[in-house]
Design an enzyme around this catalytic site. Structure first.
Site, PDB file in Angstrom:
ATOM      1  N   ASP A   1       0.864  -1.189   0.000  1.00 47.19           N
ATOM      2  CA  ASP A   1       0.000   0.000   0.000  1.00 47.19           C
ATOM      3  C   ASP A   1       0.892   1.228   0.000  1.00 47.19           C
ATOM      4  O   ASP A   1       2.120   1.109   0.137  1.00 47.19           O
ATOM      5  CB  ASP A   1      -0.984   0.019   1.177  1.00 47.19           C
ATOM      6  CG  ASP A   1      -0.307   0.054   2.540  1.00 47.19           C
ATOM      7  OD1 ASP A   1       0.891   0.357   2.625  1.00 47.19           O
ATOM      8  OD2 ASP A   1      -0.985  -0.237   3.534  1.00 47.19           O
TER       9      ASP A   1
ATOM     10  N   ASP B   1      -8.555  -2.045  14.231  1.00 43.80           N
ATOM     11  CA  ASP B   1      -9.875  -1.764  13.663  1.00 43.80           C
ATOM     12  C   ASP B   1     -10.242  -2.753  12.548  1.00 43.80           C
ATOM     13  O   ASP B   1     -11.243  -2.575  11.850  1.00 43.80           O
ATOM     14  CB  ASP B   1      -9.922  -0.334  13.112  1.00 43.80           C
ATOM     15  CG  ASP B   1      -8.904  -0.106  12.003  1.00 43.80           C
ATOM     16  OD1 ASP B   1      -8.116  -1.029  11.711  1.00 43.80           O
ATOM     17  OD2 ASP B   1      -8.897   0.999  11.427  1.00 43.80           O
TER      18      ASP B   1
ATOM     19  N   HIS C   1      -8.410  -3.497   9.809  1.00 42.59           N
ATOM     20  CA  HIS C   1      -7.865  -3.266   8.465  1.00 42.59           C
ATOM     21  C   HIS C   1      -6.716  -4.225   8.187  1.00 42.59           C
ATOM     22  O   HIS C   1      -6.036  -4.697   9.094  1.00 42.59           O
ATOM     23  CB  HIS C   1      -7.439  -1.801   8.285  1.00 42.59           C
ATOM     24  CG  HIS C   1      -6.110  -1.443   8.887  1.00 42.59           C
ATOM     25  ND1 HIS C   1      -5.980  -0.821  10.108  1.00 42.59           N
ATOM     26  CD2 HIS C   1      -4.849  -1.613   8.441  1.00 42.59           C
ATOM     27  CE1 HIS C   1      -4.701  -0.629  10.383  1.00 42.59           C
ATOM     28  NE2 HIS C   1      -3.987  -1.105   9.385  1.00 42.59           N
TER      29      HIS C   1
END
Lengths: 237, 237, 237, 237
Positions: free
Chosen positions: C67, C130, C132
């Site tokens: 990413d 969370d 991800h």
């Protein structure tokens, strides 16, 4: 080694074509090395039809030649590439970017080029009546090599026909070929053998000890090796 | 995903047959999962001929069914296995030891059986007009499953036809199927789709978000997934 | 999925380091995707030592980031690449040619780049508290994507911390990440999870249905997926 | 071939252990062939600790021996298996069902057993000072073999030490070993070499032509072959 003996040359061509086409259908880059010559004639009749029609769907297929012999005119493309163009690349409209070329200038980096592209998935080869495979010729073959230069020496039994082929032109000093070590890295190696004229060679390959007098004896070491022979070629087994 | 749209059902059958035959030629154990039904009819016409002739050469090929529906007579073999026998195993003379059977008794160990055999190399599946794949039916599909039981509930849209099929016999409580997770482990997954009657389904599969209302939407996650469709099935793309 | 729960963070770091190092020892090109962040700190301590010492022997190893988040200063390298440089590339003296960079300019060809290089052999990822994974953030994740742009919307629960991170600088419109489909093509996917602060997330990942509210739920579909967790992270399982 | 020369025997043991452990972490059946002897002593110190602790997590790992020498007492287990038990299986508590045994009764089906299990993923071997690998001994080695019987002939240079080892017991007629063809099918072959006493052998292996007088010369043909040597063993390179 898996040996499949089919009845006819048509069946041989169907089966070999199936193996190539199947490789192209995978949802990944496919690296395929193919041979020129008489044996794959039937394969190319079939493959040209398929590829011309579906080349866009299988555009992540790349073709590699496994040997190269200098042309008589040094400004022309090598003999192997020329033959592959005539038999397959041109009639099938294969794009230049899908053709990976081996030649005298890049032979020493060719295995690295192949590795950088993820390795060869499939190679189709033929069997020489004299036991050669790719450009690994009797007496000249060195089984310890990756892609290498084969010197064309007058002492070799195959010098005379080469000399004749070049006629008035100078015989080149050497040609290039992938060696046994390069082939052992190919994920699936398929040998097609057809016709009475190859029967003796096929028998020798399967019965002789590994020897550079009959280089194809080295192929039996391949971990995923398939022989497709027609009845005539298998007549002496 | 790689999508190949061929002109005719014959071409589809040729291509799918090529992929199966090619897998069998490798010098290793080949584990292949195949589907019954109308779509592979042309494939089996070709494959029966090949397998009957060369079964000894490819005897290290094993066939796995991917779902099973109980027979009306509980003493008989399941419907999927019966169909596969009729379409392929019997006419091709496949030996019992080359058939790996999924059923209600072994479904919870089936993925382990497959793993112990080295994993599935190839699976050929069809597409249901209602979006089902294998026995993963609309509404009943759970994408988080390996091989599992699918409950046959009256609330499902596909209950009525099943009920009708069983006639006066009792509808079974459930059938079994490999789930999405099992399929994602198959090295090459190939979907064949033919005919106008599947055009709408193919379009939905390729355009809908992943949903258990149309289970085939989950297949697009497969890392090596090939769709072979004829022109009629691809008419709405 | 294979889950290995180790006693300590040191054991986790040893094991993950072993997996990366083992991949590098193969006699082929190795394509490895690695994560920045707190979890792999111990891995990089070990890997830097190995790589610095043996980089010449494993020079056919290539590193890919999965990413990229734009830097505050648009003339600077992205945040992911910067972190990877700090944690691994710089101390390990990784050559630029061994680093394959994902960014806003090449994200739509990144999967093709990977395919052209033979595919990713290994990816090490972490788990966000969370839910991800890579840059697949809660609510913004689209499971049907290969490498794609993630829009940074004010409505997302993770907008505030990003806004804060950028301070007086303008928050970028989007960042880029490999998506679930890209990850499903990786040959071996390994998730490392450590510490009490991740215990709840690991439990959710393993028990929730697949949902873009907790994107890591999608990872369970991977055909060769290994979770390495320390005792603290596994406390709620 | 990839050659990694490490500083110390500890580093060699760490690296080899990493390769084995990494193979075990994959979410699939892992088939690993391991060697007994002095070279892997450090590996087993590490591997025993890991396996004892995490055997349940990696229970789909299977161990194969690659040769077997009859015990002096014909009612006892072979010498290779006994050594492997002593060095690894017993201290690591490896279950009997995870040990696949080669012996005089099953050697001619051993390659089929391996193929039926999906093939060997990894093999760790050592190098004999006399150039042997597995049970492929100088002069007795036949490079064209899969698993085969090695006759123990008085004319061989290694007869005397074997004779001495058996003392008053009768020297067996032959032992069994996987041959070069079996090894070429292993997906990753790793050779560990340590100590001054192996320096000459390592040099010979890397410089001699392929010869059954120094069988390890054949290993260089392997398509995914890694040599890990410590500085002492690499002193003559």
């Amino acid at each position: 080694m898996k040996k499949i003996i089919v009845d006819t040359y048509d069946e041989l061509s169907d089966l070999m074509n199936s193996i190539i086409v199947a490789e192209m259908t995978k949802d990944k880059k496919s690296n395929i090395s193919i041979t020129a010559g008489a044996s794959p004639k039937g394969v190319y009749e079939r493959l040209v039809k398929f590829y011309k029609k579906y080349s866009k769907d299988v555009k992540n297929t790349y073709f590699y030649n496994f040997d190269e012999v200098p042309a008589m005119n040094p400004n022309e493309e090598g003999m192997t590439l020329s033959s592959l163009r005539e038999q397959f690349y041109t009639p099938a409209n294969v794009e230049e970017e899908n053709i990976v070329k081996l030649n005298l200038d890049n032979y020493d980096t060719y295995d690295q080029i192949i590795e950088d592209n993820g390795g060869l998935d499939l190679m189709m080869i033929g069997l020489g009546a004299d036991g050669h495979f790719c450009g690994n010729m009797p007496m000249g073959t060195d089984f310890s090599q990756y892609t290498y230069r084969m010197y064309i020496k007058e002492e070799y039994p195959w010098y005379a026909p080469i000399k004749e082929q070049y006629g008035d032109n100078e015989v080149p000093e050497y040609f290039v070929t992938m060696g046994l070590k390069s082939l052992l890295k190919v994920k699936h190696l398929v040998l097609i053998v057809n016709g009475t004229s190859k029967a003796e060679a096929l028998k020798k390959m399967l019965t002789l000890d590994m020897t550079n007098e009959f280089p194809a004896t080295g192929l039996l070491l391949h971990p995923n090796f398939t022989i497709i022979a027609d009845k005539e070629a298998a007549a002496l087994l």
